[in-house]
Design an enzyme around this catalytic site. Structure first.
Site, PDB file in Angstrom:
ATOM      1  N   GLY A   4      -4.319   6.903   6.593  1.00  0.00           N
ATOM      2  CA  GLY A   4      -4.597   7.004   5.083  1.00  0.00           C
ATOM      3  C   GLY A   4      -5.880   6.381   4.967  1.00  0.00           C
TER       4      GLY A   4
ATOM      5  NE  ARG B 100      -2.834  13.277   0.477  1.00  0.00           N
ATOM      6  CZ  ARG B 100      -1.880  13.079  -0.572  1.00  0.00           C
ATOM      7  NH1 ARG B 100      -1.087  13.882  -0.832  1.00  0.00           N
ATOM      8  NH2 ARG B 100      -2.478  12.206  -1.472  1.00  0.00           N
TER       9      ARG B 100
ATOM     10  CE  LYS C 299       5.376   0.929   0.004  1.00  0.00           C
ATOM     11  NZ  LYS C 299       4.370   1.799   1.173  1.00  0.00           N
TER      12      LYS C 299
ATOM     13  CB  SER D 217       2.906   5.002   1.145  1.00  0.00           C
ATOM     14  OG  SER D 217       4.264   5.403   0.823  1.00  0.00           O
TER      15      SER D 217
ATOM     16  N   GLY E 112      -7.755   5.245   1.555  1.00  0.00           N
ATOM     17  CA  GLY E 112      -7.148   4.229   0.533  1.00  0.00           C
ATOM     18  C   GLY E 112      -7.777   3.043   0.516  1.00  0.00           C
ATOM     19  CE1 TYR E 113      -9.463  -2.476  -3.125  1.00  0.00           C
ATOM     20  CE2 TYR E 113      -7.335  -2.988  -3.670  1.00  0.00           C
ATOM     21  CZ  TYR E 113      -8.601  -3.192  -3.771  1.00  0.00           C
ATOM     22  OH  TYR E 113      -8.925  -4.612  -4.162  1.00  0.00           O
TER      23      TYR E 113
ATOM     24  CB  ALA F  13      -6.277   2.329   4.757  1.00  0.00           C
TER      25      ALA F  13
ATOM     26  CB  VAL G  98      -3.411  -5.205  -3.265  1.00  0.00           C
ATOM     27  CG1 VAL G  98      -4.886  -5.527  -2.557  1.00  0.00           C
ATOM     28  CG2 VAL G  98      -1.885  -5.306  -2.686  1.00  0.00           C
TER      29      VAL G  98
HETATM   30  P1  NAP Z   1      -4.447   3.905  -2.038  1.00  0.00           P
HETATM   31  O1  NAP Z   1      -5.744   3.609  -2.515  1.00  0.00           O
HETATM   32  O2  NAP Z   1      -3.665   4.978  -3.390  1.00  0.00           O
HETATM   33  O3  NAP Z   1      -3.926   4.834  -0.717  1.00  0.00           O
HETATM   34  C1  NAP Z   1      -3.015   5.474  -0.641  1.00  0.00           C
HETATM   35  C2  NAP Z   1      -3.275   6.342   0.799  1.00  0.00           C
HETATM   36  O4  NAP Z   1      -2.016   7.042   1.176  1.00  0.00           O
HETATM   37  C3  NAP Z   1      -4.424   7.150   0.267  1.00  0.00           C
HETATM   38  O5  NAP Z   1      -5.222   7.241   1.379  1.00  0.00           O
HETATM   39  C4  NAP Z   1      -3.594   8.546   0.371  1.00  0.00           C
HETATM   40  O6  NAP Z   1      -4.454   9.857   0.793  1.00  0.00           O
HETATM   41  C5  NAP Z   1      -2.442   8.288   1.046  1.00  0.00           C
HETATM   42  N1  NAP Z   1      -1.447   9.229   0.957  1.00  0.00           N
HETATM   43  C6  NAP Z   1      -0.833   9.416   0.002  1.00  0.00           C
HETATM   44  N2  NAP Z   1       0.028  10.513   0.285  1.00  0.00           N
HETATM   45  C7  NAP Z   1      -0.067  10.880   1.276  1.00  0.00           C
HETATM   46  C8  NAP Z   1       0.611  12.231   2.163  1.00  0.00           C
HETATM   47  N3  NAP Z   1       1.458  13.025   1.551  1.00  0.00           N
HETATM   48  N4  NAP Z   1      -0.064  12.352   3.271  1.00  0.00           N
HETATM   49  C9  NAP Z   1      -0.983  11.487   3.842  1.00  0.00           C
HETATM   50  N5  NAP Z   1      -1.615  10.393   3.339  1.00  0.00           N
HETATM   51  C10 NAP Z   1      -1.203  10.421   1.947  1.00  0.00           C
HETATM   52  O7  NAP Z   1      -3.120   3.044  -2.355  1.00  0.00           O
HETATM   53  P2  NAP Z   1      -3.406   1.387  -1.599  1.00  0.00           P
HETATM   54  O8  NAP Z   1      -3.251   0.368  -2.583  1.00  0.00           O
HETATM   55  O9  NAP Z   1      -4.393   1.282  -0.620  1.00  0.00           O
HETATM   56  O10 NAP Z   1      -2.032   1.322  -0.951  1.00  0.00           O
HETATM   57  C11 NAP Z   1      -1.970   1.553   0.319  1.00  0.00           C
HETATM   58  C12 NAP Z   1      -0.348   1.288   0.673  1.00  0.00           C
HETATM   59  O11 NAP Z   1      -0.162  -0.164   0.234  1.00  0.00           O
HETATM   60  C13 NAP Z   1       0.693   1.976   0.273  1.00  0.00           C
HETATM   61  O12 NAP Z   1       1.699   2.170   1.099  1.00  0.00           O
HETATM   62  C14 NAP Z   1       1.101   1.119  -0.963  1.00  0.00           C
HETATM   63  O13 NAP Z   1       2.454   1.545  -1.061  1.00  0.00           O
HETATM   64  C15 NAP Z   1       0.780  -0.151  -0.339  1.00  0.00           C
HETATM   65  N6  NAP Z   1       0.885  -1.369  -1.399  1.00  0.00           N
HETATM   66  C16 NAP Z   1      -0.210  -1.409  -2.316  1.00  0.00           C
HETATM   67  C17 NAP Z   1      -0.073  -2.334  -3.282  1.00  0.00           C
HETATM   68  C18 NAP Z   1      -1.255  -2.476  -4.074  1.00  0.00           C
HETATM   69  O14 NAP Z   1      -1.081  -3.028  -5.190  1.00  0.00           O
HETATM   70  N7  NAP Z   1      -2.357  -1.614  -4.164  1.00  0.00           N
HETATM   71  C19 NAP Z   1       0.827  -3.367  -3.171  1.00  0.00           C
HETATM   72  C20 NAP Z   1       1.766  -3.374  -2.323  1.00  0.00           C
HETATM   73  C21 NAP Z   1       1.932  -2.286  -1.316  1.00  0.00           C
HETATM   74  P3  NAP Z   1      -5.065  10.648  -0.146  1.00  0.00           P
HETATM   75  O15 NAP Z   1      -6.663   9.840  -0.562  1.00  0.00           O
HETATM   76  O16 NAP Z   1      -5.515  12.011   0.322  1.00  0.00           O
HETATM   77  O17 NAP Z   1      -4.417  10.536  -1.559  1.00  0.00           O
END
Ligand code: NAP
Length: 341
Positions: free
Chosen positions: A9, A34, A158, A82, A12-13, A15, A186
């Site tokens: 991913g 994706r 999750k 995710s 994502g933020y 990643a 985050v």
């Molecule tokens: P984000 O910026 O929305 O990143 C989510 C990533 O997952 C994006 O790269 C997205 O790809 C990818 N994704 C979603 N559905 C997918 C699919 N079907 N197939 C392949 N890739 C897919 O969110 P983030 O804040 O960085 O979160 C990253 C992880 O940290 C997640 O697992 C989230 O549950 C976890 N987390 C986040 C927080 C928070 O507060 N931010 C807190 C705890 C845990 P696209 O760009 O193509 O949509």
């Protein structure tokens, strides 16, 4: 020491920050998106100095293809991708199935490529929900109670994904050095205008989209600490990480505290940050009609204080203070032209 890491991913933020830190540490990175045609050039533009050290693969959590190629040649995996949508889906399975089956696809591909170290980005959403109302402090020994029908779909996704991953490893790859990182909300600097759901809170406070402050709160951790915890867990001796969960949190803050920090730390851009409290009775009344209020109604007055102590002790994370993360979020939203005067 792992030299090539798969970070799923890459758009994502979290990643993005993780890829930053891995490249800075001299590692090579494989990442998945994706839609390669849409995202590959953007990623290479973000890290122009990486050259051959950054390779982009196309893979979707809902499909089998692409994962084996992405894992090929890697020493370790950080499975970060995710679904994390702002809105609540029609059905929990819209999130649960891609989160769970996607994690199992990545695990299976990693095992097929003889990768031992696997770090799953889970969440405090897999720890602190569905418990009796009197419980307000949590740690890695707690699991979100899936039997409680009020657990929201994202939190369910999750929890199911982390549980299924642990079961898969126990049944299929007991030698795998698997651990999870479980951050609270985050915040911290954003790199572009594609903001994660957690950043929306600060954004909506700054733009006045949240006109009054509901009595809800969140644990906060900085994205730089979340990435650092992943980097450390990817490299630490197996006995320190195998089977572990690492909750990450600096502190729990109420929304009114977050608003006050914005007013003090970024006064020039805080003109629209609300001061008024939104009475609980109004949230409950509006919950029947307004999806945003329906989401926060169960959180009213609820403290969910998740301890970040274990990660401090084992991974050496000295948390960036939440006040600094909130300020950094706000300043980066301004720098990226997302918040304007
Ligand atoms: P984000 O910026 O929305 O990143 C989510 C990533 O997952 C994006 O790269 C997205 O790809 C990818 N994704 C979603 N559905 C997918 C699919 N079907 N197939 C392949 N890739 C897919 O969110 P983030 O804040 O960085 O979160 C990253 C992880 O940290 C997640 O697992 C989230 O549950 C976890 N987390 C986040 C927080 C928070 O507060 N931010 C807190 C705890 C845990 P696209 O760009 O193509 O949509």
């Amino acid at each position: 020491m792992a030299d090539t890491i798969l970070v799923t991913g890459g758009t994502g933020y979290i990643a993005g920050e993780l890829i930053d830190q891995l490249l800075d540490a001299g590692k090579s990175v494989h990442t998945t998106v994706r839609d390669k045609a849409k995202s590959e050039s953007r990623l290479h533009q973000r890290w122009p100095e990486a050259g051959e050290r950054l390779k982009v693969f196309q893979a979707n959590l809902e499909r089998d293809d692409g994962w084996a190629e992405a894992c090929d040649g890697c020493d370790a995996v950080a499975h970060v991708a995710s679904p994390f949508p702002l809105s609540v889906p029609d059905h929990p399975d819209d999130l649960v199935i891609p989160a769970r089956d996607g994690a199992l696809r990545v695990l299976s591909a990693a095992h097929g490529a003889d990768i031992k170290r696997f770090v799953l980005t889970s969440s405090s959403a897999a720890i602190a929900y569905g418990h009796p109302p009197g419980k307000s402090t949590f740690d890695e020994s707690d699991w979100t109670v899936l039997e409680n029908p009020n657990v929201p779909p994202y939190h369910r996704s999750k929890t199911v994904a982390e549980k299924a991953s642990r079961e898969w490893v126990a049944d299929n790859a007991p030698d795998m050095e698997f651990c999870s990182i479980n951050p609270v909300a985050v915040l911290g600097p954003v790199a572009n205008d594609d903001v994660s759901t957690s950043i929306e809170l600060v954004l909506k406070l700054m733009t006045g989209e949240i006109p009054a402050l509901p009595q809800v709160g969140f644990g906060i951790v900085d994205v730089r600490d979340v990435a650092k915890a992943h980097v450390t867990a990817l490299d630490a001796p197996a006995e320190k990480v195998k089977g572990e969960r690492f909750a990450l949190s600096d502190r729990f803050l109420w929304m009114r505290d977050i608003a006050e920090i914005l007013r003090v730390r970024v006064p020039a851009y805080a003109g629209k940050v609300p001061r008024r409290t939104l009475p609980n009775i109004m949230v409950k009344a509006g919950a029947a009609f307004v999806p945003d209020l329906k989401q926060i109604a169960p959180e009213l007055g609820r403290t969910r204080d998740v301890s970040g102590a274990h990660a401090r002790e084992v991974l050496g994370i000295h948390y960036i203070p939440a006040k600094d993360s909130i300020e950094a979020t706000a300043r980066s939203l301004v720098q990226n032209g997302i918040v304007k005067l």
